[in-house]
Enzyme design. Structure first.
Site, mmCIF file in Angstrom:
data_model
loop_
_atom_site.group_PDB
_atom_site.id
_atom_site.type_symbol
_atom_site.label_atom_id
_atom_site.label_comp_id
_atom_site.label_asym_id
_atom_site.label_seq_id
_atom_site.Cartn_x
_atom_site.Cartn_y
_atom_site.Cartn_z
ATOM 1 N N CYS A 27 0.993 -1.321 -0.397
ATOM 2 C CA CYS A 27 0.561 0.213 0.086
ATOM 3 C C CYS A 27 1.087 0.811 0.109
ATOM 4 C CB CYS A 27 -0.612 -0.226 1.439
ATOM 5 S SG CYS A 27 -2.501 1.108 0.867
ATOM 6 N N CYS A 42 -4.079 -0.984 -2.644
ATOM 7 C CA CYS A 42 -4.862 0.888 -3.136
ATOM 8 C C CYS A 42 -3.965 0.305 -4.329
ATOM 9 C CB CYS A 42 -4.048 1.582 -1.756
ATOM 10 S SG CYS A 42 -2.221 2.058 -2.179
ATOM 11 N N CYS A 87 4.477 -0.081 -8.131
ATOM 12 C CA CYS A 87 4.367 -1.014 -8.712
ATOM 13 C C CYS A 87 4.127 -1.818 -9.305
ATOM 14 C CB CYS A 87 4.632 -1.982 -7.224
ATOM 15 S SG CYS A 87 5.738 -0.697 -5.689
#
Length: 147
Positions: A10, A82, A89
């Site tokens: 996240c 998220c 990423c």
């Protein structure tokens, strides 16, 4: 210790990924090695700790970490929770599978403490439902051990 490893990512590693880490560790009864990290580390949110304690999961020993400490390790699943981390990423070296589960950020909730707790509880239950489904899918997959 399991040889199955899951990493939740996240942005701040303060709420969603921390709750997911605690929930998977609990729901898999320790059969999955699980960790969480963020593109930044902002500390575990006190309301995340509080709503998880309500269901008997203690996050007090979990720490907020950045993802760089996990790059290069082998992970069966890297799961972003998220949209920002999903975009930051798009690939993760060492991951066999890369999944994305989008959850609203309970840390962004405003209002009274009780109103914010409602948002954190809703997030906790959404994450729990998604992990329950994921565990059931894995248990039903041919040739897979149940996690």
């Amino acid at each position: 210790m399991s040889d199955e490893r899951v990493l939740f990512l996240c942005t701040h590693n303060s709420a969603r990924s921390q709750m997911a880490e605690g929930l998977l560790r609990h729901l898999s009864e320790g059969r999955v090695e699980v960790a969480s990290a963020g593109t930044e580390a902002r500390g575990v949110h006190p309301l995340a700790v509080r709503v998880m304690a309500e269901i008997g999961i203690d996050l007090r020993d979990q720490a907020s970490k950045t993802l760089d400490r996990f790059v290069g390790e082998r992970w069966d699943d890297v799961i972003t929770v998220c949209d920002s981390a999903n975009e930051s990423c798009p690939i993760f070296p060492g991951a066999r599978r890369r999944l994305h589960w989008s959850f609203d950020d309970p840390s962004a909730a405003t209002g009274t403490e009780e109103q914010r707790l409602i948002v954190f509880r809703r997030g906790r239950e959404e994450i729990r439902a998604r992990i329950d489904t994921w565990l059931a899918e894995r248990a039903a997959a041919p040739g897979r051990r149940s996690a």
